[in-house]
Design a protein around this motif. Structure first.
Motif, short mmCIF file in Angstrom:
data_model
loop_
_atom_site.label_atom_id
_atom_site.label_comp_id
_atom_site.label_asym_id
_atom_site.label_seq_id
_atom_site.Cartn_x
_atom_site.Cartn_y
_atom_site.Cartn_z
N ARG A 74 0.92 -1.26 0.18
CA ARG A 74 0.00 0.12 -0.16
C ARG A 74 0.78 1.15 -0.06
NH1 ARG A 74 -2.44 -2.39 4.49
NH2 ARG A 74 -1.57 -0.64 5.98
N VAL A 75 2.15 1.29 0.80
CA VAL A 75 2.87 2.59 0.88
C VAL A 75 4.24 2.09 0.41
CG1 VAL A 75 3.92 3.67 2.52
CG2 VAL A 75 1.51 2.93 2.87
N ASP A 76 4.91 3.04 -0.32
CA ASP A 76 6.13 2.93 -0.85
C ASP A 76 7.27 3.22 0.26
OD1 ASP A 76 5.20 2.91 -3.52
OD2 ASP A 76 5.50 4.79 -3.84
N ALA A 77 8.05 2.06 0.52
CA ALA A 77 9.06 2.11 1.29
C ALA A 77 8.73 2.65 2.85
CB ALA A 77 10.31 2.85 0.93
N PRO A 78 7.82 1.77 3.09
CA PRO A 78 7.43 1.73 4.79
C PRO A 78 8.49 1.50 5.56
CG PRO A 78 6.36 -0.11 3.98
CD PRO A 78 7.10 0.41 2.73
N GLU A 79 8.31 1.90 6.78
CA GLU A 79 9.26 1.43 8.10
C GLU A 79 8.38 0.42 8.66
OE1 GLU A 79 12.71 2.62 10.52
OE2 GLU A 79 12.26 3.89 8.85
N PHE A 80 8.96 -0.69 8.97
CA PHE A 80 8.21 -1.55 9.63
C PHE A 80 8.63 -1.60 11.07
CE2 PHE A 80 9.09 -4.00 5.44
CZ PHE A 80 7.84 -3.78 5.06
N VAL A 81 7.66 -1.70 11.98
CA VAL A 81 8.04 -1.62 13.59
C VAL A 81 8.54 -2.98 14.02
CG1 VAL A 81 6.96 -1.20 15.58
CG2 VAL A 81 6.08 0.06 13.42
N PRO A 82 9.47 -2.89 14.89
CA PRO A 82 9.79 -4.12 15.42
C PRO A 82 8.75 -4.61 16.12
CG PRO A 82 11.38 -2.15 16.10
CD PRO A 82 10.33 -1.67 15.52
N MET A 83 8.64 -6.06 16.28
CA MET A 83 7.69 -6.71 16.61
C MET A 83 7.71 -7.10 18.20
SD MET A 83 8.11 -10.93 15.56
CE MET A 83 6.89 -11.46 16.40
N GLY A 84 8.86 -6.73 18.78
CA GLY A 84 8.86 -6.75 20.29
C GLY A 84 8.74 -8.07 20.64
N ARG A 85 9.48 -8.93 20.10
CA ARG A 85 9.48 -10.73 20.21
C ARG A 85 9.76 -10.77 21.70
NH1 ARG A 85 14.12 -14.10 18.50
NH2 ARG A 85 14.11 -14.92 20.51
#
Length: 173
Positions: A74-85
């Motif tokens: 949907r978005v160009d080059a989004p920043e993925f948030v860490p999943m907090g494993r």
């Protein structure tokens, strides 16, 4: 990360067209691995997850990767948030969850992600997002799929080690 020296996974050995089948296979493989664990909730050492906790983690990785995939489409080059494993393992009480439910949810998440990858062509697989691990870096959706397979493979090795079964046969794709 393009190779794992610990589990011997090589990202470039997994082409985009192989992702759906490999993802779909995770459900059965985790059912077998978790079913073979004599004590699914036992942590083999301090700071090492139990087989059930690894299975919960992979289920959540599949879900988070699905969200990341959808965002990158949907978005160009989004920043993925860490999943907090690590935080997630505590807050979601991984080791208290019902194994049968976790396995069913893992299989569903794997099938859902497989279906999402099955409809992608080369242009979509080349789209990028900024992945937070192991260092912040722009990664393609192909890499996202390969990394998801790596997570599944690597944690199967972790489960075999946690149960004393050793590395087991080489089942890398």
């Amino acid at each position: 990360m393009d190779r794992c020296d610990e589990c011997l996974f090589v990202y470039s050995e997994v082409p985009g067209e192989a992702l759906p089948e490999l993802l779909r296979g995770l459900g059965a493989r985790y059912a077998t691995a978790l079913g073979a664990a004599p004590d699914q909730r036992r942590r083999p050492a301090e700071g090492v997850w139990s087989p059930l906790e690894y299975t919960c983690h992979v289920r959540d990785v599949l879900r988070v990767q699905g969200e990341r995939l959808a965002l990158a489409l949907r978005v160009d080059a989004p920043e993925f948030v860490p999943m907090g494993r690590d935080e997630r393992a505590v807050t979601e009480r991984y080791n208290e969850q019902e194994p049968a439910s976790v396995l069913a949810e893992l299989a569903t998440a794997a099938d859902d992600l497989a279906a999402r990858f099955a409809v992608l062509g080369p242009a979509e697989l080349a789209r990028t997002g900024v992945y937070p691990w192991p260092q912040r870096q722009a990664r393609t959706l192909l890499w996202l799929g390969q990394h998801t397979i790596h997570e599944g493979e690597h944690h199967l090795l972790d489960i075999r080690r946690a149960t004393g079964a050793g590395p087991g046969p080489d089942r890398r794709p």
